[in-house]
Design a protein around this motif. Structure first.
Motif, PDB file in Angstrom:
ATOM      1  N   UNK B  23       5.608 -43.830  70.110  1.00 50.03           N
ATOM      2  CA  UNK B  23       6.488 -44.861  70.078  1.00 50.03           C
ATOM      3  C   UNK B  23       6.785 -44.878  68.411  1.00 50.03           C
ATOM      4  N   UNK B  25       9.184 -47.421  65.419  1.00 48.42           N
ATOM      5  CA  UNK B  25       9.928 -48.638  65.399  1.00 48.42           C
ATOM      6  C   UNK B  25      11.386 -48.524  64.384  1.00 48.42           C
ATOM      7  N   UNK B  27      14.293 -50.142  62.439  1.00 47.01           N
ATOM      8  CA  UNK B  27      14.474 -51.307  61.690  1.00 47.01           C
ATOM      9  C   UNK B  27      16.097 -51.127  61.370  1.00 47.01           C
ATOM     10  N   UNK B  36      13.946 -55.202  64.099  1.00 45.85           N
ATOM     11  CA  UNK B  36      12.957 -54.222  64.533  1.00 45.85           C
ATOM     12  C   UNK B  36      12.693 -54.184  66.029  1.00 45.85           C
ATOM     13  N   UNK B  37      12.656 -52.863  66.493  1.00 49.83           N
ATOM     14  CA  UNK B  37      12.343 -52.500  67.871  1.00 49.83           C
ATOM     15  C   UNK B  37      11.591 -51.429  68.081  1.00 49.83           C
ATOM     16  N   UNK B  38      10.861 -51.366  68.938  1.00 55.29           N
ATOM     17  CA  UNK B  38      10.115 -50.345  69.617  1.00 55.29           C
ATOM     18  C   UNK B  38      10.861 -49.349  70.197  1.00 55.29           C
ATOM     19  N   UNK B  40      11.407 -44.836  71.864  1.00 56.17           N
ATOM     20  CA  UNK B  40      10.862 -43.595  72.018  1.00 56.17           C
ATOM     21  C   UNK B  40      11.624 -42.598  71.244  1.00 56.17           C
ATOM     22  N   UNK B  68      19.317 -47.501  57.922  1.00 57.67           N
ATOM     23  CA  UNK B  68      18.169 -47.749  58.750  1.00 57.67           C
ATOM     24  C   UNK B  68      16.825 -47.371  58.295  1.00 57.67           C
ATOM     25  N   UNK B  69      15.658 -47.891  58.787  1.00 51.32           N
ATOM     26  CA  UNK B  69      14.321 -47.482  58.507  1.00 51.32           C
ATOM     27  C   UNK B  69      13.752 -47.185  59.777  1.00 51.32           C
ATOM     28  N   UNK B  71       9.893 -46.198  61.604  1.00 53.16           N
ATOM     29  CA  UNK B  71       8.198 -46.256  61.287  1.00 53.16           C
ATOM     30  C   UNK B  71       7.374 -45.698  62.176  1.00 53.16           C
ATOM     31  N   UNK B  73       3.071 -45.495  63.128  1.00 52.41           N
ATOM     32  CA  UNK B  73       1.720 -45.715  62.964  1.00 52.41           C
ATOM     33  C   UNK B  73       0.564 -45.656  63.950  1.00 52.41           C
ATOM     34  N   UNK B  92       0.524 -43.674  58.467  1.00 55.87           N
ATOM     35  CA  UNK B  92       1.866 -44.425  59.133  1.00 55.87           C
ATOM     36  C   UNK B  92       2.751 -43.372  58.286  1.00 55.87           C
ATOM     37  N   UNK B  94       6.827 -43.768  56.998  1.00 58.42           N
ATOM     38  CA  UNK B  94       8.091 -44.735  56.900  1.00 58.42           C
ATOM     39  C   UNK B  94       9.133 -43.881  56.513  1.00 58.42           C
ATOM     40  N   UNK B  96      13.512 -43.753  55.343  1.00 61.64           N
ATOM     41  CA  UNK B  96      14.459 -44.509  55.112  1.00 61.64           C
ATOM     42  C   UNK B  96      15.763 -43.528  55.333  1.00 61.64           C
ATOM     43  N   UNK B  97      16.887 -43.653  56.088  1.00 62.46           N
ATOM     44  CA  UNK B  97      17.897 -43.030  56.359  1.00 62.46           C
ATOM     45  C   UNK B  97      19.281 -43.698  57.039  1.00 62.46           C
TER      46      UNK B  97
END
Lengths: 158, 158
Positions: B23, B25, B27, B36-38, B40, B68-69, B71, B73, B92, B94, B96-97
């Motif tokens: 999973x 997230x 952003x 922010x949502x979880x 797949x 977007x971000x 993430x 962890x 974790x 992170x 950025x893209x």
């Protein structure tokens, strides 16, 4: 929410998911660039309290834009005969709100006590003193006031 | 990153964390409000591929702002004698893209095949056909091109 049958309508259930989660994700945004990081937190009296370094990107972002998102989730993959039928059994909560950074010793003491109670025990948290918190010169507490909170769950039929 | 000793400098290690996570997230941000949502996902050839509904807030946000971000962890709490010494053993990543939404049948077929290979098996993913993907009228694929990627880990001393 597209699939409204998955919405959790009971506030107590949403609050329980927040209370049970050990890691949440804090989303901030600066000049249109979202930024998401994992954080430890405590949900207390309708607010989310997070501790972290007094300097850094999340603090800079909040200082320039206090709108935040906070997310928790948990779930497992459920295998099926056909790959197209694979699904996730999960629950998640998404919070939209406003963040405030505090370095006030009394507010930090209260927040750190609650965080310790969550992550260790009430007994251990009672060892924390105002004096020891005053020594955490690099620490800040982020307090999120909740504007909107949505819970979602999927319990696949077996 | 404030605590630079926690930075993961090896790209292969960062990629492995992305590959192992089930999973992530996502952003997004619209008019200064992060969301922010979880999700797949699959990490493939330097891109992150996510499938989801063709309509909804994350799609609307990306359509208005492609930054977007992403993430991932994983971690466990490590208890200590003193509550102040409690720490997290974690890693974790992170990212950025820029996100691109696609409903092109060929691109969706390739992405869904990779997702199925990750979440089920190569054998099962090979059952997927272009025809079956063409029937997913409500599905879209989000492709994230990575601009920056940071890995972080904390392995507490025992």
């Amino acid at each position: 929410m597209i699939r409204s049958e998955r919405e959790i309508k009971d506030l107590k259930e949403i609050e329980q998911i927040l209370k049970d989660a050990s890691v949440g994700r804090l989303g901030t945004s600066c000049e249109g660039q979202p930024y998401v990081i994992p954080v430890n937190f405590v949900y207390h009296e309708g607010k989310i309290l997070i501790h972290g370094a007094r300097k850094g990107k999340k603090i800079d972002n909040i200082a320039s834009n206090s709108k935040v998102c906070f997310e928790v989730d948990g779930g497992v993959l459920v295998a099926r005969d056909k790959p197209c039928d694979y699904t996730m059994k999960y629950s998640s909560v998404v919070v939209l709100g406003e963040a405030k950074i505090t370095t006030d010793p009394d507010e930090m003491f209260m927040a750190l006590k609650l965080l310790m109670e969550k992550y260790s025990s009430k007994e251990l948290s009672e060892q924390l003193t105002r004096e020891s918190v005053a020594r955490f010169k690099n620490l800040a507490v982020i307090e999120i006031s909740i504007r909107d909170m949505t819970g979602k769950r999927n319990i696949p039929r077996s």
